[in-house]
Design a protein around this motif. Structure first.
Motif, PDB file in Angstrom:
ATOM      1  N   GLU A  57      -8.645  -5.813 -20.512  1.00  0.00           N
ATOM      2  CA  GLU A  57      -8.689  -5.241 -19.163  1.00  0.00           C
ATOM      3  C   GLU A  57     -10.097  -5.257 -18.565  1.00  0.00           C
ATOM      4  OE1 GLU A  57      -5.954  -1.639 -18.550  1.00  0.00           O
ATOM      5  OE2 GLU A  57      -6.396  -1.585 -20.698  1.00  0.00           O
ATOM      6  N   LEU A  58     -11.086  -5.622 -19.344  1.00  0.00           N
ATOM      7  CA  LEU A  58     -12.467  -5.572 -18.875  1.00  0.00           C
ATOM      8  C   LEU A  58     -12.792  -6.740 -17.945  1.00  0.00           C
ATOM      9  CD1 LEU A  58     -14.316  -4.633 -22.197  1.00  0.00           C
ATOM     10  CD2 LEU A  58     -13.394  -3.111 -20.436  1.00  0.00           C
ATOM     11  N   ILE A  77     -25.770 -10.136 -30.270  1.00  0.00           N
ATOM     12  CA  ILE A  77     -25.183 -11.232 -29.502  1.00  0.00           C
ATOM     13  C   ILE A  77     -24.008 -11.850 -30.250  1.00  0.00           C
ATOM     14  CG2 ILE A  77     -26.736 -13.046 -30.340  1.00  0.00           C
ATOM     15  CD1 ILE A  77     -26.653 -14.232 -27.517  1.00  0.00           C
ATOM     16  N   GLY A  78     -24.079 -11.890 -31.577  1.00  0.00           N
ATOM     17  CA  GLY A  78     -22.975 -12.451 -32.346  1.00  0.00           C
ATOM     18  C   GLY A  78     -21.703 -11.624 -32.199  1.00  0.00           C
ATOM     19  N   ILE A  79     -21.848 -10.314 -32.281  1.00  0.00           N
ATOM     20  CA  ILE A  79     -20.683  -9.437 -32.119  1.00  0.00           C
ATOM     21  C   ILE A  79     -20.169  -9.498 -30.687  1.00  0.00           C
ATOM     22  CG2 ILE A  79     -19.952  -7.023 -32.094  1.00  0.00           C
ATOM     23  CD1 ILE A  79     -21.794  -6.602 -34.531  1.00  0.00           C
ATOM     24  N   ALA A  80     -21.086  -9.508 -29.726  1.00  0.00           N
ATOM     25  CA  ALA A  80     -20.686  -9.597 -28.316  1.00  0.00           C
ATOM     26  C   ALA A  80     -19.920 -10.888 -28.046  1.00  0.00           C
ATOM     27  CB  ALA A  80     -21.908  -9.503 -27.414  1.00  0.00           C
ATOM     28  N   GLN A  81     -20.398 -11.994 -28.599  1.00  0.00           N
ATOM     29  CA  GLN A  81     -19.713 -13.267 -28.402  1.00  0.00           C
ATOM     30  C   GLN A  81     -18.315 -13.242 -29.015  1.00  0.00           C
ATOM     31  OE1 GLN A  81     -22.757 -15.774 -30.148  1.00  0.00           O
ATOM     32  NE2 GLN A  81     -23.243 -16.675 -28.152  1.00  0.00           N
ATOM     33  N   GLY A  82     -18.200 -12.654 -30.193  1.00  0.00           N
ATOM     34  CA  GLY A  82     -16.885 -12.581 -30.831  1.00  0.00           C
ATOM     35  C   GLY A  82     -15.893 -11.776 -30.011  1.00  0.00           C
ATOM     36  N   LEU A  83     -16.338 -10.642 -29.496  1.00  0.00           N
ATOM     37  CA  LEU A  83     -15.466  -9.808 -28.677  1.00  0.00           C
ATOM     38  C   LEU A  83     -15.099 -10.509 -27.370  1.00  0.00           C
ATOM     39  CD1 LEU A  83     -17.256  -6.358 -29.139  1.00  0.00           C
ATOM     40  CD2 LEU A  83     -15.047  -7.031 -30.110  1.00  0.00           C
ATOM     41  N   ALA A  84     -16.087 -11.120 -26.738  1.00  0.00           N
ATOM     42  CA  ALA A  84     -15.844 -11.786 -25.456  1.00  0.00           C
ATOM     43  C   ALA A  84     -14.937 -12.998 -25.625  1.00  0.00           C
ATOM     44  CB  ALA A  84     -17.167 -12.205 -24.814  1.00  0.00           C
ATOM     45  N   LEU A  85     -15.120 -13.735 -26.699  1.00  0.00           N
ATOM     46  CA  LEU A  85     -14.290 -14.916 -26.941  1.00  0.00           C
ATOM     47  C   LEU A  85     -12.836 -14.517 -27.154  1.00  0.00           C
ATOM     48  CD1 LEU A  85     -14.299 -18.002 -27.372  1.00  0.00           C
ATOM     49  CD2 LEU A  85     -14.660 -17.559 -29.807  1.00  0.00           C
ATOM     50  N   GLY A  86     -12.625 -13.461 -27.942  1.00  0.00           N
ATOM     51  CA  GLY A  86     -11.264 -13.038 -28.226  1.00  0.00           C
ATOM     52  C   GLY A  86     -10.528 -12.514 -26.998  1.00  0.00           C
ATOM     53  N   ALA A  87     -11.285 -11.932 -26.052  1.00  0.00           N
ATOM     54  CA  ALA A  87     -10.652 -11.366 -24.857  1.00  0.00           C
ATOM     55  C   ALA A  87     -10.847 -12.237 -23.627  1.00  0.00           C
ATOM     56  CB  ALA A  87     -11.220  -9.967 -24.596  1.00  0.00           C
ATOM     57  N   ASP A  88     -11.478 -13.399 -23.804  1.00  0.00           N
ATOM     58  CA  ASP A  88     -11.720 -14.344 -22.699  1.00  0.00           C
ATOM     59  C   ASP A  88     -12.509 -13.676 -21.572  1.00  0.00           C
ATOM     60  OD1 ASP A  88     -11.638 -16.783 -21.394  1.00  0.00           O
ATOM     61  OD2 ASP A  88      -9.737 -16.351 -20.383  1.00  0.00           O
ATOM     62  N   LEU A  89     -13.666 -13.070 -21.939  1.00  0.00           N
ATOM     63  CA  LEU A  89     -14.489 -12.358 -20.969  1.00  0.00           C
ATOM     64  C   LEU A  89     -15.784 -13.110 -20.689  1.00  0.00           C
ATOM     65  CD1 LEU A  89     -14.258  -8.728 -22.434  1.00  0.00           C
ATOM     66  CD2 LEU A  89     -12.996  -9.655 -20.471  1.00  0.00           C
ATOM     67  N   GLY A 207     -22.327 -12.172  -9.221  1.00  0.00           N
ATOM     68  CA  GLY A 207     -21.750 -13.358  -9.848  1.00  0.00           C
ATOM     69  C   GLY A 207     -22.594 -13.947 -10.962  1.00  0.00           C
ATOM     70  N   ASN A 208     -23.514 -13.159 -11.516  1.00  0.00           N
ATOM     71  CA  ASN A 208     -24.430 -13.669 -12.542  1.00  0.00           C
ATOM     72  C   ASN A 208     -23.878 -13.424 -13.946  1.00  0.00           C
ATOM     73  OD1 ASN A 208     -26.284 -14.455 -10.554  1.00  0.00           O
ATOM     74  ND2 ASN A 208     -27.259 -12.439 -10.557  1.00  0.00           N
ATOM     75  N   THR A 209     -22.808 -14.129 -14.251  1.00  0.00           N
ATOM     76  CA  THR A 209     -22.236 -14.085 -15.593  1.00  0.00           C
ATOM     77  C   THR A 209     -22.273 -15.490 -16.195  1.00  0.00           C
ATOM     78  OG1 THR A 209     -19.962 -14.542 -14.849  1.00  0.00           O
ATOM     79  CG2 THR A 209     -20.672 -12.226 -14.893  1.00  0.00           C
ATOM     80  N   VAL A 210     -22.126 -15.555 -17.509  1.00  0.00           N
ATOM     81  CA  VAL A 210     -22.070 -16.856 -18.182  1.00  0.00           C
ATOM     82  C   VAL A 210     -20.903 -16.863 -19.145  1.00  0.00           C
ATOM     83  CG1 VAL A 210     -24.559 -17.276 -18.010  1.00  0.00           C
ATOM     84  CG2 VAL A 210     -23.635 -16.124 -20.034  1.00  0.00           C
ATOM     85  N   PRO A 211     -20.343 -18.037 -19.442  1.00  0.00           N
ATOM     86  CA  PRO A 211     -19.310 -18.114 -20.471  1.00  0.00           C
ATOM     87  C   PRO A 211     -19.919 -17.858 -21.847  1.00  0.00           C
ATOM     88  CG  PRO A 211     -19.888 -20.305 -19.685  1.00  0.00           C
ATOM     89  CD  PRO A 211     -20.597 -19.341 -18.797  1.00  0.00           C
TER      90      PRO A 211
END
Length: 233
Positions: A57-58, A77-89, A207-211
């Motif tokens: 939902e984020l 950053i490793g944990i953040a990437q894992g969470l973001a990848l799993g939730a497509d954020l 709009g300053n986000t990155v994949p």
């Protein structure tokens, strides 16, 4: 804009998580220099449950991009990437130094902040920030890693009173006493994710986000080495 942003930071001794849901912030902080990997995910679970939202939902996942401990920055950053990848954020990297400036404003209302984190090897991670009317911050000069004794020549004199934050002031008391700034002391030693998530809201609105694959840490010390290589600019 009613944003939902999760922020995590393990770049310093502080292990920190915050979740912004509209105007509410749910946060957890603990000084745990050797236990970041054990504590960060349970903290994430706690704030998500407290707010009653799920990762999916984020709107974005923010992280403390450094500078800070090499190991701590990598863990975060490793944990953040894992969470973001799993939730497509999408992801938003926020300077830990800028987050400390926001923390000083949140606690003390100061608008000119001088940050110095102990970088070991007789150096500090250094940055100066000025608050803008919209609540964002500008960097007065580029963030850098520098020996405290070199700050005297590095700084430009001005008429502002600077609030000092970070562990570097106490770690190198003799050298930092020579820094020619009008300054006041504060109790802000570490970045907190509640300030990272506040700054991330500005980035999301612009709009300053990155994949996930483009998210990256900032070590500063690597940048200094890179600049010294022959033929590089």
């Amino acid at each position: 804009m009613s944003a939902k942003i999760l922020a995590i930071d393990t770049a310093t001794e502080m292990c920190s998580v915050a979740l912004m849901v509209g105007d509410e912030i749910f946060s957890r902080n603990e000084i745990a220099p050797r236990d970041h990997t054990k504590k960060i995910l349970p903290m994430v679970d706690e704030v998500l449950k407290e707010a009653g939202v799920s990762l999916s939902e984020l709107d974005a996942l923010a992280y403390g991009r450094g500078p800070g401990s090499f190991t701590g920055v990598r863990i975060g950053i490793g944990i953040a990437q894992g969470l973001a990848l799993g939730a497509d954020l999408p992801m938003i990297g926020i300077s830990t130094l800028a987050a400390m400036a926001q923390g000083a404003y949140r606690r003390h209302g100061v608008e000119h902040v001088a940050c110095a984190i102990d970088a070991r090897m007789s150096e500090v991670y250094w940055g100066q920030y000025q608050r803008q009317q919209d609540g964002s911050w500008i960097t007065v000069d580029d963030e850098c890693v520098i020996p405290p004794s070199d700050l005297v020549a590095h700084l430009r004199h001005d008429n502002n009173t600077w609030a000092q934050v970070g562990t570097g002031w106490d770690a190198y008391q003799v050298e930092m006493a020579e820094v020619k700034l009008e300054r006041t002391t504060t109790d802000v030693l570490y970045p907190e994710s509640r300030d990272i998530v506040f700054l991330a809201k500005f980035e999301l609105e612009n709009g300053n986000t990155v994949p996930v694959e483009e998210s990256s840490p900032v070590y500063l010390r690597d940048n200094v080495t890179w600049k010294k290589l022959p033929g590089r600019e």
